[in-house]
Enzyme design. Structure first.
Site, PDB file in Angstrom:
ATOM      1  N   ASP A 293       0.839  -1.201   0.000  1.00 17.64           N
ATOM      2  CA  ASP A 293       0.000   0.000   0.000  1.00 17.64           C
ATOM      3  C   ASP A 293       0.878   1.256   0.000  1.00 17.64           C
ATOM      4  OD1 ASP A 293       0.861  -0.227   2.600  1.00 17.64           O
ATOM      5  OD2 ASP A 293      -1.126  -0.004   3.515  1.00 17.64           O
TER       6      ASP A 293
ATOM      7  N   ASP B 229      -0.857  -6.108  -0.232  1.00 19.83           N
ATOM      8  CA  ASP B 229      -1.252  -5.500   1.042  1.00 19.83           C
ATOM      9  C   ASP B 229      -2.758  -5.340   1.112  1.00 19.83           C
ATOM     10  OD1 ASP B 229       0.748  -5.001   2.883  1.00 19.83           O
ATOM     11  OD2 ASP B 229       1.380  -3.137   1.915  1.00 19.83           O
TER      12      ASP B 229
ATOM     13  N   GLU C  93       9.201  -4.041  10.591  1.00 20.55           N
ATOM     14  CA  GLU C  93       9.575  -2.720  10.066  1.00 20.55           C
ATOM     15  C   GLU C  93       9.942  -1.771  11.202  1.00 20.55           C
ATOM     16  OE1 GLU C  93       6.803  -0.946   7.295  1.00 20.55           O
ATOM     17  OE2 GLU C  93       7.935   0.938   7.249  1.00 20.55           O
TER      18      GLU C  93
HETATM   19  O1  KIV Z   1       3.600  -1.098   1.611  1.00 22.62           O
HETATM   20  C1  KIV Z   1       4.787  -1.466   1.641  1.00 22.62           C
HETATM   21  O2  KIV Z   1       5.593  -1.156   0.751  1.00 22.62           O
HETATM   22  C2  KIV Z   1       5.220  -2.276   2.769  1.00 22.62           C
HETATM   23  C3  KIV Z   1       6.686  -2.576   2.877  1.00 22.62           C
HETATM   24  C4  KIV Z   1       7.425  -1.373   3.293  1.00 22.62           C
HETATM   25  C5  KIV Z   1       6.959  -3.723   3.760  1.00 22.62           C
HETATM   26  O3  KIV Z   1       4.433  -2.664   3.571  1.00 22.62           O
END
Ligand code: KIV
Length: 284
Positions: free
Chosen positions: A45, A84, A182
């Site tokens: 996302d 996501d 993260e």
């Molecule tokens: O949305 C994204 O790019 C992420 C990564 C940073 C793990 O969740």
């Protein structure tokens, strides 16, 4: 063509050769990630921030995600394609989460990722019951930006560090096949990694995770406005792209583009019919 990477293949990489994950949001991006050898492509996302121009990920909708997942899937990558679940698509209950995750699976995702720990257990269980593999995401979870009071490193106190281990254990018991960590201290990521039987994939979480993930635009230097400490840039494509457009603009303005060889021409007979001379290649 390389064999398709599956969820069990990624799950079995715990403690083995480090996993490589990178985001991608469209067909050329997924092709680049795949040809570059990524094990996992995440349609994150983060698309909201690096592609759609929002200041956070909270504006990203399920429709946005389905659109970008379908585009990435059209690259037919051999890497595992994970999508996501955006904010508020899994917070209203397990049934809603399963329905929304199914939209992303039908768009081409092999698995979904969601943010949060112990309070997501029921949702993770429901997704796994519905045969949808789930990747967890702990630590600095961008969808919680307002609760965290900004994008701050998490798990810096002993209690919070223990809480992350408990969250990770609960997610694994609920059925996740991997967990993104993260923005947490490297030592805490190591504690979590040692505590769980599934791969951890770090971003700003130090070297001891089972794999690493970075955002496509950061790796390639397409995003050059901010450089967080955890990003390593492997190219400067934004600068290269600006230089290329500037060179194109200069050529157009100097009438140096297009050249004769870059133009189509009439045959001699048609030229004669139109009253053009045999050598005339440009209409007056
Ligand atoms: O949305 C994204 O790019 C992420 C990564 C940073 C793990 O969740």
């Amino acid at each position: 063509m390389a064999q398709k990477t599956t969820v069990p293949v990624i799950r079995a990489r715990k403690g083995g050769a480090p996993l490589v994950m990178i985001t991608a949001y469209d067909t050329p991006g997924a092709r680049i990630a795949d040809e570059g050898g990524a094990d996992v492509i995440l349609v994150g996302d983060s698309v909201g921030m690096v592609v759609l121009g929002y200041d956070d990920t909270l504006h990203v909708t399920l429709d946005d995600m389905a659109h970008h997942v379908a585009a990435a899937a059209r690259a037919r990558p051999s890497a595992l394609l994970v999508a996501d679940l955006p904010w508020l698509t899994y917070h209203l209950g397990p049934d809603d989460a399963v329905r929304n995750a199914a939209t992303l699976v039908r768009a081409g995702a092999q698995a979904v990722k969601l943010e949060g720990g112990r309070r997501r257990v029921a949702v993770v269980q429901a997704l796994v019951q519905a045969e949808i593999p789930v990747m967890g995401h702990l630590g600095l979870t961008p969808q919680s930006v307002h609760v965290m009071g900004g994008y701050r490193v998490q798990g810096q106190q002993a209690d919070a560090a223990r809480g992350l281990v408990d969250d990770a254990t609960a997610l694994v018991d609920a059925g996740v096949f991997a967990i993104v960590l993260e923005g947490i201290p490297a030592e805490v990521a190591r504690l979590v990694t040692d505590a769980v039987a599934v791969p951890t994939i770090g971003i700003g979480a130090g070297p001891w995770c089972d794999g690493q993930v970075l955002v496509f635009h950061d790796v390639l230097g397409l995003e050059d406005r901010v450089l967080p400490r955890f990003v390593r840039r492997y190219a400067s494509l934004k600068a290269d792209a600006v230089a290329a457009v500037a060179a194109y603009a200069a050529d157009v303005r100097a009438r140096a583009f297009p050249a004769d060889a870059e133009s189509y021409h009439l045959g001699d007979a048609t030229k004669a019919e139109l009253g053009l001379s045999r050598t005339q290649s440009r209409l007056a």
